[in-house]
Design an enzyme around this catalytic site. Structure first.
Site, PDB file in Angstrom:
ATOM      1  N   GLU A   1      -1.381  -4.981  -4.653  1.00 30.04           N
ATOM      2  CA  GLU A   1      -1.168  -4.688  -2.649  1.00 30.04           C
ATOM      3  C   GLU A   1       0.221  -5.451  -2.453  1.00 30.04           C
ATOM      4  O   GLU A   1       1.824  -5.387  -1.987  1.00 30.04           O
ATOM      5  CB  GLU A   1      -1.727  -3.732  -1.982  1.00 30.04           C
ATOM      6  CG  GLU A   1      -2.411  -2.923  -2.681  1.00 30.04           C
ATOM      7  CD  GLU A   1      -3.521  -2.148  -1.843  1.00 30.04           C
ATOM      8  OE1 GLU A   1      -3.941  -0.978  -2.414  1.00 30.04           O
ATOM      9  OE2 GLU A   1      -3.790  -2.653  -1.014  1.00 30.04           O
TER      10      GLU A   1
ATOM     11  N   ASP B   1       1.033  -0.820   0.496  1.00 31.30           N
ATOM     12  CA  ASP B   1      -0.139   0.188   0.260  1.00 31.30           C
ATOM     13  C   ASP B   1       1.277   0.914  -0.006  1.00 31.30           C
ATOM     14  O   ASP B   1       0.563   2.027  -0.661  1.00 31.30           O
ATOM     15  CB  ASP B   1      -1.407   0.401   1.193  1.00 31.30           C
ATOM     16  CG  ASP B   1      -1.806   1.295   1.263  1.00 31.30           C
ATOM     17  OD1 ASP B   1      -2.259   1.449   0.536  1.00 31.30           O
ATOM     18  OD2 ASP B   1      -1.307   2.131   2.558  1.00 31.30           O
TER      19      ASP B   1
END
EC number: 3.1.26.3
Length: 226
Positions: free
Chosen positions: A118, A46
């Site tokens: 991610e 992220d």
């Protein structure tokens, strides 16, 4: 197709081959499957994603203020976008899911696909460092950044088209997937944007369905503003 072939196809589509295959396996493992899952890699990924997309926007739009850049980044890294990119990579085919998630179609669930993408970014970061992870992110997101018109308040083409139609009290557009081109590991999507009023049809091509929709919307905006 066995797991090894699926993983090889995914790495080819991603544009990166892992030196430590265990990181790839972990990135593809949902918490429903086992203890060594991808949640910690998602945490890393992220941050890699946000930093890489921020840099892409910073470089592409030197005159946009911080607020506009932040809105653009939020739009690019939202779950819908990530899930569509994951879909273009056929990431769901390689996921390790528990029996319950498999039966409920977890390999198609946007939240699971977005989280896994991610996680892959985080795994590349651990495998090869930030520069390589950023390259992987930019390879996937630069085409979306290139479609943004900075003169339109930093709004993406689909948003601009919707606002134009709403301001004229016209029906909203419909997007249809027309087809795909290329090999499975390097597909392009073809999407048609249909307007009922005024009657208009435009087509866009992109490496993800979202990218193709944005291109079709960009062409529709251009036609409406002539």
């Amino acid at each position: 197709m066995n797991n090894a072939l699926l993983d090889a196809r995914l790495q080819q589509a991603l544009g990166y081959t892992f030196s430590r295959s265990g990181l790839l396996q972990q990135a593809l493992t949902h918490r429903s499957y086992g203890a060594l899952n991808n949640e910690r890699l998602e945490f890393l990924g992220d941050s890699v994603l946000n930093c890489s997309v921020a840099r892409a926007l910073y470089d592409a739009f030197p005159d946009l203020p911080e607020g506009s850049l932040s809105r653009l980044r939020a739009n690019l890294v939202r779950q819908e976008t990530l899930a569509e990119i994951a879909g273009a990579l056929r990431l769901g085919d390689s996921l390790r899911l528990g029996e319950g998630e498999l039966k409920s179609g977890g390999f198609r669930r946007p939240s699971i696909l977005a989280d896994a993408l991610e996680s892959l970014f985080g795994a590349v970061f651990l495998d090869a460092g930030f520069d390589e992870a950023q390259r992987v992110v930019r390879r996937l997101f630069d085409p979306l950044v290139a479609q943004i018109d900075p003169k339109a308040s930093g709004k993406d083409p689909k948003t601009r088209l919707q606002e134009i139609l709403q301001s004229r009290r016209l029906p909203l557009p419909e997007y249809r997937l027309v087809g795909t081109e290329g090999e499975a590991h390097d597909q392009s999507f073809i999407v048609e944007c249909l307007l009922a009023k005024p009657v208009l049809s435009t087509r866009g091509t992109g490496k993800s369905r979202r990218a193709a929709e944005q291109e079709a919307a960009r062409q529709a905006c251009a036609e409406l503003q002539r």
